[in-house]
Structures are given as C-alpha cells and as structure tokens.
Write an enzyme that holds these catalytic residues in place. Structure first.
Site, PDB file in Angstrom:
ATOM      1  N   SER A  98       2.920  -2.534  10.346  1.00  0.00           N
ATOM      2  CA  SER A  98       4.367  -2.561  10.582  1.00  0.00           C
ATOM      3  C   SER A  98       5.010  -3.909  10.273  1.00  0.00           C
ATOM      4  CB  SER A  98       4.701  -2.114  12.016  1.00  0.00           C
ATOM      5  OG  SER A  98       4.271  -0.784  12.229  1.00  0.00           O
ATOM      6  N   ASN A 128       0.870  -1.178   0.000  1.00  0.00           N
ATOM      7  CA  ASN A 128       0.000   0.000   0.000  1.00  0.00           C
ATOM      8  C   ASN A 128       0.908   1.230   0.000  1.00  0.00           C
ATOM      9  OD1 ASN A 128      -1.818   2.034   0.478  1.00  0.00           O
ATOM     10  ND2 ASN A 128      -2.268   1.453   2.592  1.00  0.00           N
ATOM     11  N   GLY A 147       1.942   1.895  10.787  1.00  0.00           N
ATOM     12  CA  GLY A 147       2.886   3.008  10.680  1.00  0.00           C
ATOM     13  C   GLY A 147       3.541   3.379  11.992  1.00  0.00           C
ATOM     14  N   LYS A 154       0.105   4.216  -0.203  1.00  0.00           N
ATOM     15  CA  LYS A 154      -0.547   5.395   0.393  1.00  0.00           C
ATOM     16  C   LYS A 154      -0.310   6.613  -0.497  1.00  0.00           C
ATOM     17  CE  LYS A 154       0.157   3.382   4.917  1.00  0.00           C
ATOM     18  NZ  LYS A 154      -0.164   3.503   6.328  1.00  0.00           N
ATOM     19  N   GLU A 178      -5.840  -5.377  10.289  1.00  0.00           N
ATOM     20  CA  GLU A 178      -4.846  -4.331  10.526  1.00  0.00           C
ATOM     21  C   GLU A 178      -5.155  -3.622  11.836  1.00  0.00           C
ATOM     22  OE1 GLU A 178      -2.744  -3.055   6.706  1.00  0.00           O
ATOM     23  OE2 GLU A 178      -4.446  -1.724   6.970  1.00  0.00           O
ATOM     24  N   GLU A 215      -7.180   4.520   7.772  1.00  0.00           N
ATOM     25  CA  GLU A 215      -6.999   5.957   7.515  1.00  0.00           C
ATOM     26  C   GLU A 215      -8.239   6.535   6.847  1.00  0.00           C
ATOM     27  OE1 GLU A 215      -3.240   5.567   5.493  1.00  0.00           O
ATOM     28  OE2 GLU A 215      -2.327   4.928   7.374  1.00  0.00           O
ATOM     29  N   HIS A 236      -9.659   1.024   4.656  1.00  0.00           N
ATOM     30  CA  HIS A 236      -8.401   1.211   5.386  1.00  0.00           C
ATOM     31  C   HIS A 236      -8.676   2.117   6.590  1.00  0.00           C
ATOM     32  CE1 HIS A 236      -4.324   2.429   6.367  1.00  0.00           C
ATOM     33  NE2 HIS A 236      -3.914   1.366   5.706  1.00  0.00           N
TER      34      HIS A 236
END
Ligand code: PEP
Length: 246
Positions: free
Chosen positions: A208, A8, A170, A10, A164, A95, A93
């Site tokens: 991560s 990904n 991250g 991003k 996730e 985010e 996701h």
C-alpha cells in the site's frame, strides 16, 4: 545507493490499457533520479518490451519457473524471459506463496534460475497479520531470507529484496516508516552476515505504498525503493512515487 521503484501490475491490463499507461509514464523521464521498472503479465512482455525500448523504464516479470526447461505446461523459464529483455523478475510474492503454495525452497530456486539467466530477482519476504500479532515478524522474514542465502550463496548480493508485510498488500494499511525500517535493518544485518557486498543490495518496501506515504518510507536509512501494486496502475500516482525517490 540509487533507489528502485518497481510497479507490479499483477493480473491487470490489456493491450490498450498498457499502451496508454506506458506512454504516460514515458511522457517526461528527464527528472527521474532513481531506477524505474514495470513488472507485467507474461503475455504482455513483447508489447511492453517494444514500448519501453531505448527508454529509462526497465521491464520486469512477476514470476519465473523453478525449472530450466521441458515438460512443465504453462510455465515460463528464465531464459524465455531473457529473450524479451526482462531485467527484473519478482519471485516469492505473497500471492504466489499463498495461492500457489510456493515454499521458501521453491522461491530460492526461482531466484537462482533468474540469476543464472542474468535477470535480477526481486525476492519478496513478509509476515502475515497473525504472525506479526504473535511477535513472529523477524523470525519469519529471517527464515525466508535464510533459504535464499542457503541456495544462492555469494550471489545473494545480486538480488533485490522486497519487504512486503502481507497484511499491508492491497489493504490500504501501510507499515509505519519505523515498523518498516526495523524489519529492513534486520534484513540488512542478515545480508551483511552472508556477504561482504550486502550493502549494495537494495531492500524495497511494498504494501500500500502511495503518493502520500512514499516520502516518509523512502526517507528511512534501509529503505532503498518501493514495490508498488495498486498505485502502479495509475500513471500519475506511480510517477509521483518515482519523483519522491531521490
Ligand atoms: C504488491 O503487490 O507487491 C503490492 C505492494 O501491492 P499494493 O501496493 O497494492 O499493496
């Protein structure tokens, strides 16, 4: 089951950086034993489509509109993604859930749009740190998956699921292989209750994941691949995760 390693990117990249990264990824694919994809920003789909043409690297997107077409300024539909050879599309996701207030129902609709266009949605679920600390992990991921099952019915066996944990994305903090496996097992059981073909759904771990922790995570019985953020931007790191996925 063949594992899937999906990067990904991003909101990272440029024409120059993407070309160098894809070229490095494709330098030698002969030893790949898993499926591999990169999920790129929409403006670079055409560029990366051309770069991966005829190779073993599949193209993915990071989001799709919940609407079919029309007056939705700035949005990209599933059929538009399909025009550019997109095989996978991340939906839900964390985010997007966090910064764009995407609800479970919206995410389920996005998956439905992708499936209808012949694109495999990579459906993300996961708990926040506060939810984990409150003992709510299983309740949260089950609720997120239930919305997906409710909207997509028997097509649920056509998705890729990604666990996730939000606190691991991250941050450099990874779920331990045991923590991840426990949640993957819960998700697998929920899928099995919804579809007799549940065992062909790949459940990826994301958060991560890197070259040094991928081996132990991917060795778990219900971890069928990885969704990779930061480490997908460096060819050597991404390739060493790909090499681990057997
Ligand atoms: C992600 O964004 O899906 C992700 C897993 O990111 P990272 O690997 O950087 O934690």
């Amino acid at each position: 089951m063949k594992k899937l390693i999906a990067g990904n990117w991003k909101m990272n990249g440029s024409l120059e950086v993407n070309a160098a990264l894809v070229q490095a990824l494709l330098a030698d694919t002969s030893a790949w034993t898993c499926d591999v994809a990169v999920c790129v920003p929409p403006v670079y789909l055409a560029q990366v489509q051309a770069l991966v043409q005829g190779s073993r690297l599949d193209l993915g997107a990071q989001d799709v509109s919940a609407h079919q077409e029309g007056a939705f300024t700035g949005e990209v539909s599933a059929s538009m993604l399909k025009d550019f050879g997109v095989r996978y599309c991340i939906v839900g996701h964390s985010e997007r859930r966090q910064y764009h207030q995407e609800s479970d129902a919206t995410v389920a609709l996005k998956a439905q749009r992708a499936l209808a266009a012949g694109i495999t949605p990579i459906v993300c679920v996961g708990e926040t740190l506060a939810q984990r600390d409150a003992g709510l992990t299983e309740e949260v991921v089950k609720r997120q998956l239930a919305a997906m099952v409710h909207t997509n019915g028997h097509c649920i066996s056509e998705i890729v699921l990604a666990y996730e944990p939000v606190w691991a994305i991250g941050t450099g903090k990874t779920a331990s292989p045991q923590q991840a496996q426990q949640v993957h097992h819960v998700l697998r059981r929920q899928l099995q209750a919804a579809s007799q073909h549940a065992d062909r759904v790949r459940i990826l771990y994301g958060g991560s994941m890197n070259a040094s922790n991928a081996g132990a995570l991917l060795a778990q019985p219900d971890i069928d691949g990885g969704l990779i953020g930061g480490a997908a931007l460096k060819a050597l790191d991404f390739l060493s995760i790909v090499a681990t996925a057997r």
